[in-house]
Design an enzyme around this catalytic site. Structure first.
Site, PDB file in Angstrom:
ATOM      1  N   ASP A   1       0.788  -1.510   0.205  1.00 11.92           N
ATOM      2  CA  ASP A   1       0.146   0.123   0.025  1.00 11.92           C
ATOM      3  C   ASP A   1       0.444   1.143   0.392  1.00 11.92           C
ATOM      4  OD1 ASP A   1      -2.080   1.951   0.233  1.00 11.92           O
ATOM      5  OD2 ASP A   1      -2.767   1.239   2.353  1.00 11.92           O
TER       6      ASP A   1
HETATM    7  C1  SPV Z   1      -6.833   1.568   4.601  1.00  9.74           C
HETATM    8  O1  SPV Z   1      -7.789   0.860   4.756  1.00  9.74           O
HETATM    9  O2  SPV Z   1      -6.154   1.979   3.266  1.00  9.74           O
HETATM   10  C2  SPV Z   1      -6.437   2.776   4.740  1.00  9.74           C
HETATM   11  C3  SPV Z   1      -6.314   3.209   6.806  1.00  9.74           C
HETATM   12  O3  SPV Z   1      -6.054   3.956   4.621  1.00  9.74           O
HETATM   13  S1  SPV Z   1      -5.139   2.359   6.689  1.00  9.74           S
HETATM   14  O4  SPV Z   1      -4.395   1.028   6.515  1.00  9.74           O
HETATM   15  O5  SPV Z   1      -5.060   2.478   8.463  1.00  9.74           O
HETATM   16  O6  SPV Z   1      -3.726   3.251   6.783  1.00  9.74           O
HETATM   17 MG    MG Z   2      -5.737   3.545   2.654  1.00  8.09          MG
END
Ligand code: SPV
Ligand code: MG
Length: 287
Positions: free
Chosen positions: A56
């Site tokens: 991510d």
């Molecule tokens: C997501 O679920 O991608 C978010 C929340 O942005 S977090 O993973 O806590 O950043």
């Molecule tokens: Mg996110």
């Protein structure tokens, strides 16, 4: 046979004391969240990237995130709120993003005040924030780009994630509200709810507040409501349950050599057909 339709995210916020949102990465997860009674679905950047075994970290393109969010919305009668990370670049990218998401039927997006490329908030690494003024520009760009007055822009501050404290979180959240954000999201990776509670105690209520209680899981929904939260996002519990469930299932098949013992613990094929609305599709053969 028609696709499901339902309220916009703004309508849901206006009608619901506490909007409860589940994270998902595909239509199946979204539909299961809807069936469980959630009010909306969070198209999570963590989930969508993890579903491809990618980090991510702004690795996937806007188009790929949009496809995931749109596929969820097409299957749902509750609204999707799309996690759009940093808006995929500068004000120009944000403008294009809003045009594209709105055209795809998404009624709410969330942007966070980190630098592009961003890294997941829980990952060790650079969590540097964009300047308040520059992020306000992105919010203005998003609001100027929307075609429908109902379109909803959530501004997320990562001040607490970056260790800048509640005061900076409040300063930024007020600035984002004044720039036109429809709601503010205060994110935290603290093991307790204390700093988010501190934010809420001082917030003047000029916009709804959104929280993501991943690292402080014991905060009960009744107390979250009492603290003045408008939207609570359970961002990744579905993904984590999927990982556990698939791992247990696959390991059991390998270990036992047959699947007899599994049958009572896994969904039936009939259940899957119902999620696919197979009977309604088959009925089309003779309309
Ligand atoms: C997501 O679920 O991608 C978010 C929340 O942005 S977090 O993973 O806590 O950043
Ligand atoms: Mg996110």
């Amino acid at each position: 046979m028609q696709r499901p339709t339902g309220p916009t995210f703004r309508q849901t916020v206006e009608r619901t004391e506490l909007v409860r949102v589940a994270g998902a990465h595909d239509a199946l997860g979204g539909v299961l969240a809807q069936q469980a009674g959630f009010n909306a679905v969070w198209s999570s950047s963590l989930e969508v990237s993890a579903a491809r075994c990618l980090p991510d970290a702004s690795v996937l393109s806007m188009t790929e995130y949009l496809e995931a969010a749109a596929n969820m919305q097409k299957a749902l009668s509750i609204p999707v709120i799309a996690d759009c990370d940093t808006g995929y670049g500068n004000n120009l990218n944000v403008t294009h993003m809003v045009h594209e998401y709105e055209a795809a039927g998404i009624t709410a997006v969330c942007m966070e005040d980190k630098l592009f490329p961003k890294l997941n908030s829980f990952a060790a690494g650079d969590q540097t924030l964009l300047s308040t003024e520059e992020f306000c520009g992105k919010i203005r760009a998003a609001k100027n780009a929307q075609a429908d007055d109902d379109f909803y822009v959530v501004a997320r501050t990562e001040a607490l994630i970056n260790g800048l404290g509640v005061e900076e979180g409040l300063t930024r959240a007020y600035a984002y509200a004044e720039a036109g954000a429809d709601a503010v999201l205060i994110h935290s990776k603290s093991k307790t709810k204390d700093e988010v509670e501190g934010f809420l105690a001082q917030w003047d209520g000029r916009r709804p507040v959104v929280i993501v209680p991943t690292t402080y899981p014991e905060w009960h929904v009744d107390d979250i409501t009492k603290a003045g939260v408008s939207v609570v996002i359970y961002a990744n519990q579905g993904l984590r349950a999927t990982v556990s469930s698939l791992r247990t299932t696959f390991e059991a098949i390998q270990k036992h050599g047959d699947t007899t013992h599994l049958e009572e613990n896994i969904a039936s094929v009939k259940d899957v057909f119902a999620l696919q609305r197979l009977a309604e599709w088959q009925a089309l053969e003779s309309v």
